[in-house]
Design a protein around this motif. Sequence first.
Motif, PDB file in Angstrom:
ATOM      1  N   VAL A 116     -11.466  11.376  45.100  1.00 35.90           N
ATOM      2  CA  VAL A 116     -11.665  12.799  45.361  1.00 35.90           C
ATOM      3  C   VAL A 116     -10.410  13.427  45.957  1.00 35.90           C
ATOM      4  O   VAL A 116      -9.995  14.532  45.579  1.00 35.90           O
ATOM      5  CB  VAL A 116     -12.880  13.011  46.285  1.00 35.90           C
ATOM      6  N   LEU A 117      -9.781  12.734  46.911  1.00 33.16           N
ATOM      7  CA  LEU A 117      -8.578  13.264  47.543  1.00 33.16           C
ATOM      8  C   LEU A 117      -7.428  13.404  46.545  1.00 33.16           C
ATOM      9  O   LEU A 117      -6.706  14.405  46.554  1.00 33.16           O
ATOM     10  CB  LEU A 117      -8.158  12.356  48.703  1.00 33.16           C
ATOM     11  N   LEU A 118      -7.266  12.395  45.701  1.00 34.10           N
ATOM     12  CA  LEU A 118      -6.200  12.472  44.698  1.00 34.10           C
ATOM     13  C   LEU A 118      -6.503  13.536  43.641  1.00 34.10           C
ATOM     14  O   LEU A 118      -5.586  14.068  43.014  1.00 34.10           O
ATOM     15  CB  LEU A 118      -6.006  11.107  44.040  1.00 34.10           C
ATOM     16  N   THR A 119      -7.771  13.836  43.456  1.00 34.92           N
ATOM     17  CA  THR A 119      -8.158  14.869  42.504  1.00 34.92           C
ATOM     18  C   THR A 119      -7.773  16.257  42.987  1.00 34.92           C
ATOM     19  O   THR A 119      -7.405  17.131  42.185  1.00 34.92           O
ATOM     20  CB  THR A 119      -9.675  14.810  42.248  1.00 34.92           C
ATOM     21  N   VAL A 120      -7.841  16.493  44.279  1.00 38.53           N
ATOM     22  CA  VAL A 120      -7.585  17.833  44.797  1.00 38.53           C
ATOM     23  C   VAL A 120      -6.082  18.116  44.941  1.00 38.53           C
ATOM     24  O   VAL A 120      -5.684  19.271  45.099  1.00 38.53           O
ATOM     25  CB  VAL A 120      -8.299  18.024  46.161  1.00 38.53           C
ATOM     26  N   VAL A 121      -5.240  17.082  44.856  1.00 36.54           N
ATOM     27  CA  VAL A 121      -3.795  17.284  44.991  1.00 36.54           C
ATOM     28  C   VAL A 121      -3.254  18.274  43.957  1.00 36.54           C
ATOM     29  O   VAL A 121      -2.499  19.195  44.312  1.00 36.54           O
ATOM     30  CB  VAL A 121      -3.046  15.931  44.905  1.00 36.54           C
ATOM     31  N   PRO A 122      -3.589  18.153  42.649  1.00 35.48           N
ATOM     32  CA  PRO A 122      -3.086  19.148  41.687  1.00 35.48           C
ATOM     33  C   PRO A 122      -3.533  20.578  42.001  1.00 35.48           C
ATOM     34  O   PRO A 122      -2.838  21.534  41.633  1.00 35.48           O
ATOM     35  CB  PRO A 122      -3.689  18.673  40.352  1.00 35.48           C
ATOM     36  N   CYS A 123      -4.665  20.714  42.663  1.00 41.03           N
ATOM     37  CA  CYS A 123      -5.139  22.058  43.020  1.00 41.03           C
ATOM     38  C   CYS A 123      -4.199  22.733  44.009  1.00 41.03           C
ATOM     39  O   CYS A 123      -3.944  23.936  43.918  1.00 41.03           O
ATOM     40  CB  CYS A 123      -6.555  21.974  43.600  1.00 41.03           C
ATOM     41  N   PHE A 124      -3.678  21.962  44.962  1.00 41.10           N
ATOM     42  CA  PHE A 124      -2.738  22.525  45.929  1.00 41.10           C
ATOM     43  C   PHE A 124      -1.420  22.925  45.248  1.00 41.10           C
ATOM     44  O   PHE A 124      -0.823  23.953  45.581  1.00 41.10           O
ATOM     45  CB  PHE A 124      -2.472  21.523  47.051  1.00 41.10           C
ATOM     46  N   PHE A 125      -0.955  22.112  44.297  1.00 38.77           N
ATOM     47  CA  PHE A 125       0.246  22.482  43.548  1.00 38.77           C
ATOM     48  C   PHE A 125       0.023  23.792  42.784  1.00 38.77           C
ATOM     49  O   PHE A 125       0.879  24.680  42.769  1.00 38.77           O
ATOM     50  CB  PHE A 125       0.624  21.369  42.561  1.00 38.77           C
ATOM     51  N   THR A 126      -1.130  23.887  42.163  1.00 35.19           N
ATOM     52  CA  THR A 126      -1.448  25.094  41.398  1.00 35.19           C
ATOM     53  C   THR A 126      -1.505  26.316  42.296  1.00 35.19           C
ATOM     54  O   THR A 126      -0.977  27.389  41.961  1.00 35.19           O
ATOM     55  CB  THR A 126      -2.793  24.919  40.671  1.00 35.19           C
ATOM     56  N   LEU A 141       2.817  27.596  31.745  1.00 30.95           N
ATOM     57  CA  LEU A 141       2.959  26.463  32.661  1.00 30.95           C
ATOM     58  C   LEU A 141       2.000  26.586  33.837  1.00 30.95           C
ATOM     59  O   LEU A 141       1.290  25.630  34.187  1.00 30.95           O
ATOM     60  CB  LEU A 141       4.403  26.365  33.164  1.00 30.95           C
ATOM     61  N   VAL A 142       1.959  27.763  34.461  1.00 30.94           N
ATOM     62  CA  VAL A 142       1.076  27.956  35.613  1.00 30.94           C
ATOM     63  C   VAL A 142      -0.389  27.882  35.187  1.00 30.94           C
ATOM     64  O   VAL A 142      -1.212  27.233  35.836  1.00 30.94           O
ATOM     65  CB  VAL A 142       1.366  29.308  36.308  1.00 30.94           C
ATOM     66  N   MET A 143      -0.723  28.528  34.076  1.00 30.14           N
ATOM     67  CA  MET A 143      -2.098  28.467  33.588  1.00 30.14           C
ATOM     68  C   MET A 143      -2.453  27.051  33.134  1.00 30.14           C
ATOM     69  O   MET A 143      -3.600  26.615  33.250  1.00 30.14           O
ATOM     70  CB  MET A 143      -2.297  29.443  32.431  1.00 30.14           C
ATOM     71  N   GLY A 144      -1.459  26.321  32.629  1.00 29.82           N
ATOM     72  CA  GLY A 144      -1.685  24.930  32.263  1.00 29.82           C
ATOM     73  C   GLY A 144      -1.975  24.067  33.466  1.00 29.82           C
ATOM     74  O   GLY A 144      -2.867  23.193  33.432  1.00 29.82           O
ATOM     75  N   LEU A 145      -1.238  24.279  34.549  1.00 32.20           N
ATOM     76  CA  LEU A 145      -1.523  23.554  35.794  1.00 32.20           C
ATOM     77  C   LEU A 145      -2.937  23.861  36.282  1.00 32.20           C
ATOM     78  O   LEU A 145      -3.644  22.985  36.786  1.00 32.20           O
ATOM     79  CB  LEU A 145      -0.503  23.938  36.867  1.00 32.20           C
ATOM     80  N   MET A 146      -3.351  25.109  36.108  1.00 25.18           N
ATOM     81  CA  MET A 146      -4.701  25.498  36.484  1.00 25.18           C
ATOM     82  C   MET A 146      -5.727  24.765  35.618  1.00 25.18           C
ATOM     83  O   MET A 146      -6.747  24.269  36.120  1.00 25.18           O
ATOM     84  CB  MET A 146      -4.851  27.016  36.343  1.00 25.18           C
ATOM     85  N   SER A 147      -5.459  24.685  34.322  1.00 21.03           N
ATOM     86  CA  SER A 147      -6.341  23.965  33.417  1.00 21.03           C
ATOM     87  C   SER A 147      -6.391  22.480  33.773  1.00 21.03           C
ATOM     88  O   SER A 147      -7.450  21.853  33.749  1.00 21.03           O
ATOM     89  CB  SER A 147      -5.865  24.151  31.972  1.00 21.03           C
ATOM     90  N   PHE A 148      -5.245  21.909  34.121  1.00 18.83           N
ATOM     91  CA  PHE A 148      -5.162  20.510  34.545  1.00 18.83           C
ATOM     92  C   PHE A 148      -6.031  20.259  35.770  1.00 18.83           C
ATOM     93  O   PHE A 148      -6.831  19.315  35.822  1.00 18.83           O
ATOM     94  CB  PHE A 148      -3.692  20.167  34.841  1.00 18.83           C
ATOM     95  N   ALA A 149      -5.865  21.120  36.778  1.00 21.12           N
ATOM     96  CA  ALA A 149      -6.619  20.959  38.014  1.00 21.12           C
ATOM     97  C   ALA A 149      -8.119  21.143  37.792  1.00 21.12           C
ATOM     98  O   ALA A 149      -8.943  20.392  38.341  1.00 21.12           O
ATOM     99  CB  ALA A 149      -6.114  21.951  39.063  1.00 21.12           C
TER     100      ALA A 149
END
Length: 555
Positions: A210-220, A55-63
């Motif tokens: 760009v701003l919406l793109t970086v949101v998953p990075c903060f979750f990760t 799950l965590v690595m998947g979030l990383m892949s998503f971001a």
Amino acid sequence: MVKLRRLRNAEAYVSPSIGSSEDLEVPAEPGEKQFDVSEVIEMFGFGKYQWKVVLVMGLMSFADSCEIWLSTIILKMLVCEWGLSTIEMALIPATVLFFYAIGSIIAGKLSDKMGRWPILLIAYYIICVSGTLSAFASSYIFFIIVRSFTGFGIGATYGVSVAYTVELVPKHYRSFTNTILSMFWIAGSVYECIIAVFVMGLEHGWRIQVLLTVVPCFFTLFFIHFRDESPRYLVITQQAEQAKEVLERIAKENGHILPPGEIIVSSQRRGEYIDIYKPPFTQTAIVVTIIFFCNMWLGYGAVFLVPDMMSYGYCSMSMFFEVIYVTSDGCINYTRAEYLFFLVVIFCCIPGYIIGPWTAEKFGRLPTFYYTTWGSLFATVALEICIGPIVIYLELLCVAIFYMALDAVLWIYIPEYFPTFVRSTAVGFINGVGKIGGALGVLTTLYLDTIDIRYTIATYIVIIIIAIIASFFLETETRGRLLADGREGEGTPMSGELGSSYGAVTEAGEGSRDGEEGDGEGGGESGGEERGPENSMDQSGEAGPSTEAQQPPRE
């Protein structure tokens, strides 16, 4: 050295049907006081702990996917806003990929020196900061600079995360895990396209994107803080107690208990680039580097080839879309219909990410290399023949399937081929070289498309032929083998110290293929879908040097 018989006996005590680990006690056997990480990982199977890792690595892949696809989505918007030339436009994704390569090469080495988790944390802080600053870029130069840092951070995470995941899952689940991570990558691409459909018509739409793109990075970044270091890394750095603590957490979450005794540790020189291409890895390392370079050239180039085929009306492809030409600046804006078409292209990658790992697990890594490279060649050659837009779309579907299937088997093969003391270094370095190929693919695609798209396709054909020739020199099959840490063990392609005492990877690979035909009870029977790592050890034969010749029980 590996107390395999003791682990089998211990497994009888930790059957999930008995109860939780708190209710069990495993008696130690006289004279057997050591156990090996590989055997324990296989014994614990794929459980709750591994799902959390995925799950965590998947979030990383998503971001990571979001950040990579961002360049494609907003590229022509930037051309319109800043009046960029073709070369300046091409430099944006090429620069990102170039720094991605640098980040991957450096981080791979550092993660073998310092650990997987510290590198992932540092890299994601870089991504979050630089990704946010990208939205406020006021000039082309500033945007290039901050996107370079973003590319560096993404490169630093992806190879390390793949190596980390492989080190924590049983051998029969590596292909499955690769498929799951690929689906997260697809989801990130879909997320980018959906955002574009709604925001690109707005004022400063690309900045919102760009701003919406970086949101998953903060979750990760948040979730990364709660994971453990790889026990394999801890073992080769002689951190036995820390490794044992991680294994105890894995056991508890998976409903098992850790066998009594001491964990086997070793001291290895690690994280050296030269070890990637030293015997016995030399031939295979060179071959997979070439194939990875070619695959990245094709994959990243195709991301820009498809929209250019629509924009320039190749084989009447633009007949399905309303393409808006901004005549004042001479630039092209995508319409919502075209962004939706991007979604179709992305979904076309899904079959490849499923078929590739499935065939790699069913028939082996090497056969998958062969059919994906040849399939890529035939599908790409067909693009040169313009029959009509419908036929071109079907051919692009075949291209996506074979390109992505090849990509998937590469990400399975490379981390399981190299041992722990150089695994992350090798994955990072080869991935970095591949991304240089991706950058060159983007540059040549965007340049040649302005002349004639057929020239671009012809270049792809040459690249694929190089990959096909290289694939003939692959000798080592890695399906069903335990990971090596840098010492002798089951499925280990080397033994002992660095240098000539590694052992012969090629001989081990040949043994694996021979074992597939003649293992008898050890590897010839399929357990069906119910068969998994928890019972595969019971039927894999006795412990000993010959166990590395055994193949996985799945058929």
